[in-house]
Write a protein that holds these residues in place. Structure first.
Motif, mmCIF file in Angstrom:
data_model
loop_
_atom_site.group_PDB
_atom_site.id
_atom_site.type_symbol
_atom_site.label_atom_id
_atom_site.label_comp_id
_atom_site.label_asym_id
_atom_site.label_seq_id
_atom_site.Cartn_x
_atom_site.Cartn_y
_atom_site.Cartn_z
ATOM 1 N N UNK A 132 0.908 -1.171 0.094
ATOM 2 C CA UNK A 132 -0.037 -0.026 -0.157
ATOM 3 C C UNK A 132 0.870 1.293 -0.055
ATOM 4 N N UNK A 133 0.295 2.313 -0.193
ATOM 5 C CA UNK A 133 0.937 3.760 -0.441
ATOM 6 C C UNK A 133 1.529 4.220 0.864
ATOM 7 N N UNK A 134 0.644 3.554 2.028
ATOM 8 C CA UNK A 134 1.383 3.731 3.362
ATOM 9 C C UNK A 134 2.391 2.754 3.769
ATOM 10 N N UNK A 135 2.736 1.906 2.949
ATOM 11 C CA UNK A 135 4.013 1.121 3.213
ATOM 12 C C UNK A 135 3.654 -0.217 3.796
ATOM 13 N N UNK A 136 2.379 -0.678 3.943
ATOM 14 C CA UNK A 136 2.008 -2.018 4.626
ATOM 15 C C UNK A 136 2.228 -3.148 3.416
ATOM 16 N N UNK A 142 1.495 0.268 9.375
ATOM 17 C CA UNK A 142 2.065 0.884 10.152
ATOM 18 C C UNK A 142 1.082 1.725 11.417
ATOM 19 N N UNK A 143 1.774 1.333 12.685
ATOM 20 C CA UNK A 143 0.870 1.841 13.775
ATOM 21 C C UNK A 143 -0.135 0.934 14.108
ATOM 22 N N UNK A 144 -0.219 -0.320 13.567
ATOM 23 C CA UNK A 144 -1.336 -1.113 14.215
ATOM 24 C C UNK A 144 -0.905 -1.850 15.362
ATOM 25 N N UNK A 165 -7.263 2.088 10.215
ATOM 26 C CA UNK A 165 -7.226 2.617 9.031
ATOM 27 C C UNK A 165 -8.261 1.696 8.205
ATOM 28 N N UNK A 166 -8.587 0.407 8.507
ATOM 29 C CA UNK A 166 -9.349 -0.442 7.592
ATOM 30 C C UNK A 166 -10.770 -0.822 8.811
ATOM 31 N N UNK A 167 -11.740 -1.244 7.864
ATOM 32 C CA UNK A 167 -13.003 -1.665 8.632
ATOM 33 C C UNK A 167 -12.985 -2.970 9.372
#
Length: 223
Positions: A132-136, A142-144, A165-167
């Motif tokens: 992902x563009x968030x680098x996952x 990140x941050x989870x 960030x996800x449901x």
């Protein structure tokens, strides 16, 4: 890390499918079965469409998702659903499948059974990842919460993460499992993700989880 650039996405899908088939055939010469982990999402669909036609001993291939949303297999957001409809078809219809989902009330309750299913398949023979563009990668966001566990050298094979960030909650293979695959491929589309990968190279895995899996990985990119 090896970086391959393609003139278009169609060429990438065809060439990468051929490379994945070659990796699988190579590993099948030295092992009775091989474990092949693949992502969900929209990116791998055309690759799966080409790969499922490959002439190899699919009955000896064990497919599993790199991660899974905590939804039933018939849910539109299920990674298993995409893999079954786009990859486990044609010649590949006889491949085995190891789901990262169980009919339990929570992913935490299902985790022991999923780990027991995955552990005998390790190390992975072939791995395909998106980013992902968030680098996952996979569901290592990140941050989870529990990301540090998923990145640690002594991580279990599979963890539960609940990224804000996800449901849905996520089940994900951990960094040591992903990075330990014998053949690793990462596919990226577009300038934004190419720039994101370049940014990831300057960050620690806690901020850019993709960093944890880049060693000896072939990156395939098209605009």
């Amino acid at each position: 890390m090896k970086f391959l650039e393609y003139p278009d996405r169609e060429m990438l899908a065809m060439d990468l499918a051929n490379q994945l088939a070659g990796d699988l055939k190579s590993h099948l010469t030295v092992a009775e079965t091989v474990a092949f982990a693949v992502p969900g999402g929209t990116t791998p669909g055309p690759i799966f469409d080409a790969l499922c036609a490959a002439d190899l001993e699919w009955e000896r291939v064990h497919l599993l998702p790199t991660d899974e949303r905590w939804v039933a297999p018939d849910h539109p957001r299920s990674n298993a659903g995409l893999i079954r409809s786009r990859l486990i078809t044609g010649r590949a219809a006889v491949a085995g499948f190891l789901p990262l989902w169980e009919p339990e009330e929570t992913p935490e309750a299902a985790l022991p059974a999923i780990i027991a299913r995955v552990r005998p398949e390790l190390p992975l023979s072939v791995l395909l990842l998106g980013m992902g563009e968030d680098l996952h990668v996979a569901s290592l966001f990140p941050g989870a919460e529990w990301l540090s566990l998923a990145l640690s050298e002594d991580a279990p094979a599979v963890v539960v993460l609940r990224p804000e960030t996800v449901p849905e909650a996520r089940i994900s293979l951990t960094a040591p499992v992903l990075n330990g695959a014998l053949s690793k491929h990462l596919v990226l589309y577009g300038e934004a993700k190419r720039a994101a990968l370049e940014r990831a190279m300057t960050l620690p895995p806690e901020e850019a989880p993709v960093q944890a899996v880049l060693k000896n990985t072939t990156v395939h990119w098209a605009d």
